[in-house]
Motif scaffolding. Structure first.
Motif, mmCIF file in Angstrom:
data_model
loop_
_atom_site.group_PDB
_atom_site.id
_atom_site.type_symbol
_atom_site.label_atom_id
_atom_site.label_comp_id
_atom_site.label_asym_id
_atom_site.label_seq_id
_atom_site.Cartn_x
_atom_site.Cartn_y
_atom_site.Cartn_z
ATOM 1 N N UNK A 85 -30.755 -20.080 -9.719
ATOM 2 C CA UNK A 85 -30.069 -20.771 -8.651
ATOM 3 C C UNK A 85 -28.913 -20.028 -8.020
ATOM 4 N N UNK A 86 -28.779 -20.222 -6.709
ATOM 5 C CA UNK A 86 -27.636 -19.696 -5.981
ATOM 6 C C UNK A 86 -26.347 -20.229 -6.594
ATOM 7 N N UNK A 87 -25.393 -19.323 -6.822
ATOM 8 C CA UNK A 87 -24.104 -19.688 -7.417
ATOM 9 C C UNK A 87 -24.256 -20.293 -8.807
ATOM 10 N N UNK A 88 -25.368 -19.962 -9.480
ATOM 11 C CA UNK A 88 -25.653 -20.414 -10.852
ATOM 12 C C UNK A 88 -25.842 -21.918 -10.940
ATOM 13 N N UNK A 89 -26.116 -22.571 -9.829
ATOM 14 C CA UNK A 89 -26.436 -23.991 -9.833
ATOM 15 C C UNK A 89 -27.943 -24.117 -10.032
ATOM 16 N N UNK A 90 -28.374 -24.612 -11.161
ATOM 17 C CA UNK A 90 -29.796 -24.692 -11.465
ATOM 18 C C UNK A 90 -30.529 -25.568 -10.470
ATOM 19 N N UNK A 91 -31.721 -25.104 -10.084
ATOM 20 C CA UNK A 91 -32.523 -25.867 -9.137
ATOM 21 C C UNK A 91 -33.826 -26.379 -9.717
ATOM 22 N N UNK A 92 -34.017 -26.233 -11.023
ATOM 23 C CA UNK A 92 -35.213 -26.768 -11.667
ATOM 24 C C UNK A 92 -36.250 -25.747 -12.027
ATOM 25 N N UNK A 93 -36.115 -24.519 -11.528
ATOM 26 C CA UNK A 93 -37.107 -23.503 -11.855
ATOM 27 C C UNK A 93 -36.878 -22.896 -13.225
ATOM 28 N N UNK A 94 -35.647 -22.986 -13.716
ATOM 29 C CA UNK A 94 -35.271 -22.423 -15.013
ATOM 30 C C UNK A 94 -34.030 -23.162 -15.488
ATOM 31 N N UNK A 95 -33.641 -22.989 -16.748
ATOM 32 C CA UNK A 95 -32.466 -23.706 -17.243
ATOM 33 C C UNK A 95 -31.210 -23.430 -16.419
ATOM 34 N N UNK A 96 -30.374 -24.457 -16.276
ATOM 35 C CA UNK A 96 -29.068 -24.317 -15.630
ATOM 36 C C UNK A 96 -28.140 -23.663 -16.648
ATOM 37 N N UNK A 97 -27.786 -22.405 -16.400
ATOM 38 C CA UNK A 97 -27.071 -21.623 -17.405
ATOM 39 C C UNK A 97 -25.630 -22.058 -17.598
ATOM 40 N N UNK A 98 -25.103 -22.865 -16.698
ATOM 41 C CA UNK A 98 -23.744 -23.381 -16.900
ATOM 42 C C UNK A 98 -23.676 -24.273 -18.145
ATOM 43 N N UNK A 99 -24.803 -24.875 -18.475
ATOM 44 C CA UNK A 99 -24.851 -25.811 -19.602
ATOM 45 C C UNK A 99 -25.549 -25.209 -20.821
ATOM 46 N N UNK A 100 -25.805 -23.910 -20.787
ATOM 47 C CA UNK A 100 -26.560 -23.260 -21.857
ATOM 48 C C UNK A 100 -25.640 -22.658 -22.911
ATOM 49 N N UNK A 101 -26.029 -22.820 -24.164
ATOM 50 C CA UNK A 101 -25.274 -22.201 -25.246
ATOM 51 C C UNK A 101 -25.455 -20.699 -25.309
ATOM 52 N N UNK A 102 -26.477 -20.172 -24.641
ATOM 53 C CA UNK A 102 -26.763 -18.737 -24.698
ATOM 54 C C UNK A 102 -25.608 -17.920 -24.131
ATOM 55 N N UNK A 103 -24.925 -18.443 -23.104
ATOM 56 C CA UNK A 103 -23.869 -17.650 -22.468
ATOM 57 C C UNK A 103 -22.660 -17.464 -23.379
ATOM 58 N N UNK A 104 -22.613 -18.193 -24.493
ATOM 59 C CA UNK A 104 -21.521 -18.046 -25.457
ATOM 60 C C UNK A 104 -21.914 -17.130 -26.621
#
Length: 693
Positions: free
Chosen positions: A606-625
């Motif tokens: 997603x543009x600006x990291x706002x998830x659009x449904x094609x893949x996980x919304x990374x703002x809410x993902x534990x992976x980025x930590x």
């Protein structure tokens, strides 16, 4: 081919589908027939009976791409999800009959092969046909799902991908491909014998080596329009979506895409219109030989494509039957052509347009506005429509009963200008600076517009939620069905636009619905779930709506007096994890945001990291930590089988910059309350947030 236009006083009366080879009960291909009208002649479900329309059966799908259209045949419904996972159902009961996994995620070698799952399949003569994103053309036995033949359309190492639905026209399988946004490939369209799998012909949409003799009419027409030292440096013209077919004229119509680089000075330094970019081309169905063309954007430079639906209809003009082709391409003009000759009959704006004032009906060429040729001017030009187009691949529909075309319209502006120093990744290759989702007044809107192709104006319109309006179905029951990003399937009165029915779904509905009949009963089927392009540059405009990757995606089938019901669903809360180790660094957030955008992360996340449904919304993902997990996934492809390609070319520091940017965006979203759309989490905004923490 351009001839003098008809006078504006000519009237078109409703006409029938020019392709009558498909039975009324069936929906065997993307647009139902070669005319691509997305119209069902069934009329059991009408304005009078639609209030009885209830869920007849449903099937729960796995997370992943579901923005695709099903097809029917033999009393079966066939679907595709993810990267070519095919299912067959009893079309009346919903009983699962068989499954086929093309295993694209195991075979794919390029990130291109993982983006945007295929948008449709086809049924014909006891067979189901699919084309995988990595270029395999496959025919399955419709009774068992067993592969009958397979061909490879292009090599795994080529920068091509196929996600558009195949078509079966006159026993031939017609396919194209994409890839012209990242490489100067030479676009083409191929035809295969649907029974044997033998390739019959190939039509190239841009010319070949200029040092070699001209050997086709297409080459004779197109080669002079490419000038200077262009060969191997410029190209494109991929036909990634739309095809139509007139069996009486024996013509197949090809919708051709953009060039690469976007910048014409880099693509064709000596100038020229660059045929057949951004064109509608008619070819002989038996041989693939060129017949005529019409170019909607000469010397295309803005990701202008003619890859949207080409709707065919036989209509009456002043008492005389005319055979027309109607298209609402990306560029914001609605075109009516004579499909036998290519004659331009009319063209008018159906959305906001700033790149051209009008289409000159004598020459057929656009009258361009000053400044649009960014390669010749400093600064940025306000471009409407932006690169997402005023109409994307989600199909329009045409009703012969009303004479109206129902178009899912996007109103979004962009900024475009000459290339800037220091650009990297795919953005550097296009030769232009693009802000595809600029925060402009009146932008980020969408509509369902009922368009009168004779008067060239709106008959009625409905503003729809978000900026990703769903594909459209029209029926002989005088109904228009369309899904919405706010998780509803809606029916409108085809004549007036009055909403007459709606159904609340558990996920957004953007795929086109279809209608068919089994044992005398009419059904409406649609697949739910967001994704595809809606997960990329359109995500900001959809941010107010939940389009989560993991929302329950389903096959939903409706009928009069249906008795099924889906389990109760409560939208889950999304939680942003605390990040006590984060340390503000505005410059690094800016760098990471640019890397996120230019390396292609926005395509799915997603543009600006706002998830659009094609893949996980990374703002809410534990992976980025988790530094180790992020590197394992991004660089080494730990989640390739889930649809996440590997990016081994990215340095460890670039991955860490992206991870830092995502952490900054997540904290900014949390500070704004964590609600969808609460924070415009662009690179600059994330940098500002990091600076202020």
């Amino acid at each position: 081919m351009l001839l003098l236009p008809l006078s504006a006083c000519h009237r078109i009366s409703p006409g029938a589908d020019s392709d009558t080879s498909v039975k009324a009960d069936d929906w065997p291909s993307f647009g139902r027939t070669g005319s691509e009208q997305h119209f069902s002649p069934l009329k059991d479900i009408t304005l009078k009976t639609v209030d009885r329309l209830k869920l007849a059966w449903h099937y729960d799908l796995e997370p992943g791409f579901t923005v695709s259209a099903p097809v029917t045949g033999e009393g079966k419904l066939f679907t595709t999800t993810g990267n070519s996972f095919i299912r067959a159902f009893d079309a009346a009961s919903g009983k699962l009959l068989w499954e086929y996994d093309a295993k694209t995620r195991k075979i794919a070698q390029s990130p291109l092969h993982m983006y945007y799952g295929n948008k449709g399949i086809a049924y014909w003569n006891g067979r189901v046909f699919l084309v995988t994103t990595d270029g395999r053309v496959i025919a399955l036995d419709a009774k068992t799902g067993r592969p009958l033949w397979q061909q490879r359309e292009y090599g795994l190492n080529e920068l091509r991908n196929t996600n558009g639905p195949p078509r079966i026209f006159g026993g031939k399988l017609i396919i194209g491909h994409g890839g012209a946004d990242v490489s100067p490939i030479r676009g083409y369209v191929s035809a295969y014998d649907a029974m044997s799998g033998k390739r019959l012909w190939r039509f190239y949409t841009v010319p070949g080596d200029p040092s070699k003799p001209i050997d086709t009419k297409a080459e004779q027409v197109s080669r002079p329009t490419w000038k200077g030292d262009w060969f191997g440096k410029g190209g494109g013209g991929t036909a990634w979506n739309s095809f139509s077919y007139d069996p009486k004229l024996n013509l197949i119509y090809v919708g051709v895409g953009n060039g690469f680089p976007y910048n014409p000075k880099l693509r064709s330094p000596g100038g020229g219109d660059n045929l057949f970019l951004a064109s509608i081309v008619a070819v002989n169905a038996d041989t693939g030989a060129y017949v005529w063309h019409y170019q909607v954007c000469p010397q295309e430079g803005w990701d202008c494509t003619a890859t949207m639906d080409m709707t065919l209809a036989d209509v009456t003009i002043n008492g005389k039957t005319r055979q027309v082709l109607m298209q609402a391409p990306k560029n914001g003009f609605f075109y009516v052509l004579d499909r036998k000759t290519g004659e331009l009959l009319s063209a008018e704006k159906y959305a906001k347009v700033t790149w051209a004032d009008r289409i000159d009906l004598k020459t057929g060429r656009p009258v361009e506005n000053p400044g649009i040729r960014y390669q010749d001017h400093p600064g940025m030009f306000e471009l409407w429509p932006g690169p997402q187009g005023a109409h994307s691949w989600l199909p329009q529909a045409y009703s012969p009963r009303t004479g109206l075309v129902y178009i899912p319209v996007i109103e979004m502006g962009a900024l475009i200008g000459p290339p800037q120093p220091g650009m990297v990744g795919p953005a550097a290759g296009i030769g232009a600076t693009m802000v595809p989702d600029a925060p402009l007044p009146g932008s980020r809107k969408s509509f369902l517009k009922a368009w009168d192709p004779v008067k060239q104006k709106v008959a009625w319109q409905i503003e729809t939620p978000g900026v990703w309006p769903g594909g459209v179905l029209a029926t002989a029951g005088d109904l228009v069905f369309q899904g919405r990003i706010d998780s509803r399937l809606v029916a409108y009165d085809a004549k007036t636009g009055k909403q007459v029915w709606s159904y609340k779904t558990n996920a957004p509905v953007v795929a086109p619905p279809i209608s068919y009949r089994v044992n005398g009963k009419q059904y409406i089927t649609v697949l739910t779930g967001s994704g595809s392009q809606g997960g990329g540059i359109l995500a900001t405009g959809n941010a107010a709506y939940r389009t989560d990757y993991a929302l329950p995606r389903q096959v939903l089938t409706f009928a009069l007096d249906g008795k099924d019901a889906t389990p109760a669903f409560t939208m889950p809360d999304r939680i942003i994890a605390p990040d006590p180790q984060f340390r503000p660094d505005a410059a690094r957030a800016q760098t990471g945001g640019m890397a996120f955008a230019t390396t292609g992360c926005i395509a799915c996340h997603g543009m600006n990291a706002i998830g659009g449904g094609a893949a996980p919304d990374l703002r809410y993902s534990g992976v980025i930590h988790d530094e180790a997990a992020m590197h394992a996934i991004v660089k080494n492809g730990a989640l390739k089988l889930n649809g996440m390609p590997a990016f081994p070319q990215l340095s460890d520091s670039a991955i860490e910059d992206i991870r830092y940017y995502l952490r900054a965006v997540a904290l900014q979203t949390a500070a704004a309350g964590g609600k969808p759309g609460a924070a415009p989490a662009g690179a600059a905004a994330a940098a500002a947030a990091a600076k202020g923490m």
